[in-house]
Design a protein around this motif. Structure first.
Motif, PDB file in Angstrom:
ATOM      1  N   LYS A 108       0.838  -1.203   0.000  1.00 38.89           N
ATOM      2  CA  LYS A 108       0.000   0.000   0.000  1.00 38.89           C
ATOM      3  C   LYS A 108       0.878   1.261   0.000  1.00 38.89           C
ATOM      4  N   GLY A 109       0.420   2.240  -0.765  1.00 39.56           N
ATOM      5  CA  GLY A 109       1.140   3.504  -0.829  1.00 39.56           C
ATOM      6  C   GLY A 109       2.298   3.517  -1.799  1.00 39.56           C
ATOM      7  N   ILE A 110       2.459   2.443  -2.571  1.00 35.28           N
ATOM      8  CA  ILE A 110       3.530   2.366  -3.566  1.00 35.28           C
ATOM      9  C   ILE A 110       2.909   2.158  -4.940  1.00 35.28           C
ATOM     10  N   GLU A 111       3.306   2.994  -5.885  1.00 33.14           N
ATOM     11  CA  GLU A 111       2.863   2.864  -7.273  1.00 33.14           C
ATOM     12  C   GLU A 111       3.933   2.124  -8.058  1.00 33.14           C
ATOM     13  N   ALA A 112       3.540   1.073  -8.747  1.00 31.62           N
ATOM     14  CA  ALA A 112       4.521   0.234  -9.426  1.00 31.62           C
ATOM     15  C   ALA A 112       4.174   0.052 -10.898  1.00 31.62           C
ATOM     16  N   SER A 113       5.212  -0.168 -11.703  1.00 28.73           N
ATOM     17  CA  SER A 113       5.050  -0.410 -13.137  1.00 28.73           C
ATOM     18  C   SER A 113       6.101  -1.419 -13.580  1.00 28.73           C
ATOM     19  N   GLY A 114       5.720  -2.294 -14.492  1.00 26.61           N
ATOM     20  CA  GLY A 114       6.661  -3.276 -15.007  1.00 26.61           C
ATOM     21  C   GLY A 114       6.329  -3.673 -16.423  1.00 26.61           C
ATOM     22  N   TYR A 115       7.348  -4.042 -17.169  1.00 29.35           N
ATOM     23  CA  TYR A 115       7.145  -4.472 -18.554  1.00 29.35           C
ATOM     24  C   TYR A 115       8.269  -5.424 -18.942  1.00 29.35           C
ATOM     25  N   ALA A 335      13.526  -5.862 -19.966  1.00 30.15           N
ATOM     26  CA  ALA A 335      12.612  -5.703 -18.845  1.00 30.15           C
ATOM     27  C   ALA A 335      12.863  -4.363 -18.186  1.00 30.15           C
ATOM     28  N   GLY A 336      11.800  -3.779 -17.656  1.00 26.32           N
ATOM     29  CA  GLY A 336      11.917  -2.508 -16.946  1.00 26.32           C
ATOM     30  C   GLY A 336      10.951  -2.464 -15.777  1.00 26.32           C
ATOM     31  N   PHE A 337      11.419  -1.878 -14.663  1.00 24.28           N
ATOM     32  CA  PHE A 337      10.581  -1.750 -13.474  1.00 24.28           C
ATOM     33  C   PHE A 337      10.758  -0.353 -12.893  1.00 24.28           C
ATOM     34  N   MET A 338       9.668   0.226 -12.419  1.00 21.71           N
ATOM     35  CA  MET A 338       9.692   1.525 -11.772  1.00 21.71           C
ATOM     36  C   MET A 338       8.710   1.517 -10.619  1.00 21.71           C
ATOM     37  N   VAL A 339       9.105   2.136  -9.500  1.00 21.13           N
ATOM     38  CA  VAL A 339       8.203   2.266  -8.356  1.00 21.13           C
ATOM     39  C   VAL A 339       8.325   3.671  -7.788  1.00 21.13           C
ATOM     40  N   LYS A 340       7.251   4.142  -7.205  1.00 21.70           N
ATOM     41  CA  LYS A 340       7.225   5.436  -6.527  1.00 21.70           C
ATOM     42  C   LYS A 340       6.545   5.244  -5.192  1.00 21.70           C
ATOM     43  N   GLY A 341       7.174   5.748  -4.126  1.00 21.24           N
ATOM     44  CA  GLY A 341       6.606   5.551  -2.807  1.00 21.24           C
ATOM     45  C   GLY A 341       7.213   6.494  -1.790  1.00 21.24           C
ATOM     46  N   PRO A 342       6.977   6.246  -0.513  1.00 25.25           N
ATOM     47  CA  PRO A 342       7.536   7.080   0.543  1.00 25.25           C
ATOM     48  C   PRO A 342       9.060   7.117   0.484  1.00 25.25           C
ATOM     49  N   TYR A 343       9.639   8.208   0.953  1.00 22.19           N
ATOM     50  CA  TYR A 343      11.080   8.411   0.852  1.00 22.19           C
ATOM     51  C   TYR A 343      11.845   7.310   1.588  1.00 22.19           C
ATOM     52  N   ASN A 344      12.779   6.705   0.849  1.00 24.08           N
ATOM     53  CA  ASN A 344      13.657   5.658   1.379  1.00 24.08           C
ATOM     54  C   ASN A 344      12.897   4.490   2.009  1.00 24.08           C
ATOM     55  N   ASP A 345      11.720   4.226   1.512  1.00 25.52           N
ATOM     56  CA  ASP A 345      10.942   3.079   1.992  1.00 25.52           C
ATOM     57  C   ASP A 345      11.576   1.808   1.411  1.00 25.52           C
ATOM     58  N   PRO A 346      12.072   0.910   2.242  1.00 21.21           N
ATOM     59  CA  PRO A 346      12.740  -0.294   1.725  1.00 21.21           C
ATOM     60  C   PRO A 346      11.830  -1.189   0.901  1.00 21.21           C
ATOM     61  N   ARG A 347      10.523  -1.015   1.042  1.00 18.45           N
ATOM     62  CA  ARG A 347       9.593  -1.840   0.267  1.00 18.45           C
ATOM     63  C   ARG A 347       9.687  -1.555  -1.230  1.00 18.45           C
ATOM     64  N   SER A 348      10.094  -0.326  -1.579  1.00 19.60           N
ATOM     65  CA  SER A 348      10.144   0.042  -2.995  1.00 19.60           C
ATOM     66  C   SER A 348      11.186  -0.782  -3.747  1.00 19.60           C
ATOM     67  N   ALA A 349      12.410  -0.791  -3.222  1.00 19.40           N
ATOM     68  CA  ALA A 349      13.465  -1.578  -3.862  1.00 19.40           C
ATOM     69  C   ALA A 349      13.145  -3.070  -3.808  1.00 19.40           C
ATOM     70  N   GLU A 350      12.597  -3.519  -2.688  1.00 20.59           N
ATOM     71  CA  GLU A 350      12.281  -4.935  -2.549  1.00 20.59           C
ATOM     72  C   GLU A 350      11.198  -5.359  -3.534  1.00 20.59           C
ATOM     73  N   LEU A 351      10.263  -4.472  -3.835  1.00 19.52           N
ATOM     74  CA  LEU A 351       9.215  -4.800  -4.794  1.00 19.52           C
ATOM     75  C   LEU A 351       9.807  -5.053  -6.179  1.00 19.52           C
ATOM     76  N   ILE A 352      10.793  -4.241  -6.582  1.00 21.41           N
ATOM     77  CA  ILE A 352      11.443  -4.466  -7.879  1.00 21.41           C
ATOM     78  C   ILE A 352      12.154  -5.819  -7.882  1.00 21.41           C
ATOM     79  N   ARG A 353      12.824  -6.160  -6.766  1.00 18.78           N
ATOM     80  CA  ARG A 353      13.491  -7.460  -6.692  1.00 18.78           C
ATOM     81  C   ARG A 353      12.490  -8.609  -6.784  1.00 18.78           C
ATOM     82  N   GLU A 354      11.357  -8.458  -6.116  1.00 20.26           N
ATOM     83  CA  GLU A 354      10.356  -9.519  -6.151  1.00 20.26           C
ATOM     84  C   GLU A 354       9.733  -9.668  -7.540  1.00 20.26           C
ATOM     85  N   MET A 355       9.480  -8.551  -8.210  1.00 19.67           N
ATOM     86  CA  MET A 355       8.924  -8.614  -9.564  1.00 19.67           C
ATOM     87  C   MET A 355       9.947  -9.220 -10.533  1.00 19.67           C
ATOM     88  N   SER A 356      11.217  -8.906 -10.321  1.00 21.24           N
ATOM     89  CA  SER A 356      12.270  -9.484 -11.157  1.00 21.24           C
ATOM     90  C   SER A 356      12.392 -10.986 -10.913  1.00 21.24           C
TER      91      SER A 356
END
Length: 373
Positions: A108-115, A335-356
Motif C-alpha cells: 500500500k502507498g507504492i505505485e509500481a510499473s513493469g514491462y 525488462a523494466g521496473f519503476m516504483v514510486k513511494g515514501p522516501y527511502n521506503d525499503p519496500r520500494s526496492a524490494e518490490l522491484i526485486r520480487e517482480m524481477s
C-alpha cells in the motif's frame, strides 16, 4: 631507312601520348564515379566510412553546443524508428502479469510499473507499462543512446574532450564533481562513468554536449519515447524527469534490433551498459528467482548462462531498473521496473526485486534436444 624511322617516330609518339592520356582519363573517371557513388550510398544509410581526407574536422566544434534540431540531423532513421512496432500485440504472459499485480497490491502507498518483452517471439508481461513516473537515473539509458547516435552521424567523437564547468556539476553519485574546473575528459569516459557509477556530473556534461535539454527531449520524441522527458539537470531529487517502463524497454529493444545504431556503436552501448556496478534490483532479483542469493550477482548469473545489461535509478522517492537480458540459449528479452513511494521506503526496492524474481520461471530456456556426450 633511318629517315623513314625518324619520320614514323615523329607522328606515332604524340599519338601514343594522346592515347595514353585518353585511357588515363577514362580510368580516373571510373574511379571517381565509383567513389562518389559509394559515398552517396553511405550518406543515404546515415553514416560514412570515407577516408580522413573527406572527413570534417570536428575538433573545431565549440565547447557549448549551439546545434538546433535541424542541424543535429539525427532524423535519418526517423521513419524506420517510428515504424518499429513494440506495442502490446504479442502474446501476453498473463500468469506473470497477474503475479506482478498481486505483488504491487500487497504494498500500500507504492505505485509500481513493469514491462517484459521477449525480443524473439514478442511475448510480454505488463503492469501499467505506460504510467509516467520519476525516471531517476534510468533516464541515462536514452541519454546514452542519443549520444551514440551523434557518434554515428559524425557530430560527436567518442574521444572528443569536454571540460568540467561549474554550472554542470551535479551532486550525488560520481567523482567528476570533485575534479578541477576546466579539466577535460573524453566522451567515452564521461559516458561510461554516467552508467558505471551513475555519475551525475558526467550526465550533465553529456546533456550539454548533445545540445541541451530541449534538443535531448526532441530526440527522445523522435525515438518514440512519449513519456521520457528531462526538465532539470541531474541529480533531480524532486523527480521532475520522467519516463515509463514501456519507454525504457523500447529504448533498449530498438538498440538491440539494430534500428537506431550501427553495429559498432551498438557494441559500444552494450560495453558501456555492462559496466554498471549496481545490480541488486533487476539482476539480483532474477538471480533470486533462479534459486540463488549470492553476493557476486553478475558472476553467479553468468555461470547460469545469463547476462543482464542494466541501469538503475534511485532518488529515495522513486526507484527504477531496466536492462537487456541475455539467456543461456542466446535468446533475449528486455525488462523494466519503476516504483514510486515514501522516501527511502525499503519496500520500494524490494518490490522491484520480487517482480524481477517472478520473471525467472519464464526466462528459463527450453531444454536442448542435443544428445549428451
Amino acid at each position: 631507312r633511318n629517315h623513314s624511322s625518324r619520320r614514323e617516330s615523329k607522328y606515332t609518339r604524340p599519338l601514343k601520348i594522346i592515347t595514353h592520356l585518353f585511357l588515363l582519363g577514362i580510368g580516373l573517371g571510373v574511379i571517381a564515379g565509383s567513389t562518389l557513388k559509394t559515398i552517396a550510398l553511405q550518406k543515404q544509410k546515415g553514416y560514412s566510412t570515407s577516408s580522413s581526407w573527406l572527413s570534417i574536422n570536428w575538433i573545431s566544434l565549440p565547447k557549448r553546443s549551439i546545434l538546433n534540431s535541424q542541424s543535429l540531423n539525427l532524423g535519418r532513421n526517423k521513419k524506420k524508428i517510428l515504424k518499429l512496432d513494440l506495442s502490446l500485440k504479442g502474446t501476453e504472459i498473463t500468469a506473470l502479469s497477474q503475479r506482478w499485480r498481486a505483488l504491487a497490491n500487497n504494498q500500500k502507498g507504492i505505485e509500481a510499473s513493469g514491462y517484459l518483452l521477449f525480443l524473439d517471439d514478442k511475448k510480454f508481461a505488463q503492469l501499467t507499462p505506460s504510467a509516467v513516473l520519476p525516471a531517476a537515473s534510468s533516464i541515462k539509458i536514452p541519454i546514452l543512446v542519443t549520444a551514440l547516435r551523434m557518434v554515428d552521424s559524425g557530430q560527436l567523437q567518442w574521444n572528443e574532450l569536454v571540460e568540467v564547468r561549474k554550472e554542470l556539476i551535479g551532486g550525488g553519485a560520481g567523482w567528476l564533481a570533485y575534479q578541477p574546473l576546466g579539466k577535460r575528459f573524453p566522451i567515452h569516459e564521461i559516458a561510461t562513468e554516467m552508467i558505471r557509477v551513475s555519475d551525475n556530473t558526467a550526465t550533465n556534461l553529456l546533456i550539454e554536449r548533445i545540445g541541451g535539454i530541449n534538443i535531448l527531449n526532441e530526440q527522445f520524441q523522435e525515438l518514440g519515447l512519449p513519456s521520457t522527458k528531462v526538465k532539470n539537470l541531474l541529480p533531480d531529487l524532486d523527480g521532475t524527469n520522467t519516463t515509463s517502463t514501456q519507454d525504457l524497454t523500447r529504448t533498449i529493444a530498438i538498440v538491440d534490433s539494430g534500428q537506431v545504431l550501427t553495429p559498432r556503436t551498438r557494441d559500444l552501448f552494450r560495453e558501456v551498459m555492462s559496466t554498471s556496478k549496481t545490480n541488486r534490483l533487476l539482476p539480483g532479483g532474477l538471480l533470486k528467482g533462479l534459486g540463488s542469493e549470492k553476493n557476486d550477482v553478475d558472476y553467479n548469473l553468468l555461470i547460469k548462462g545469463y547476462r543482464v545489461y542494466n541501469k538503475t535509478g534511485d532518488i529515495g522517492i522513486a526507484y527504477a531498473d531496466a536492462g537487456l537480458i541475455q539467456m543461456p540459449d542466446n535468446s533475449r528479452a528486455v525488462a523494466g521496473f519503476m516504483v514510486k513511494g515514501p522516501y527511502n521506503d525499503p519496500r520500494s526496492a524490494e518490490l522491484i526485486r520480487e517482480m524481477s524474481a517472478a520473471m525467472a520461471p519464464f526466462l528459463k530456456p527450453k531444454k536442448s534436444n542435443q544428445p549428451q556426450r
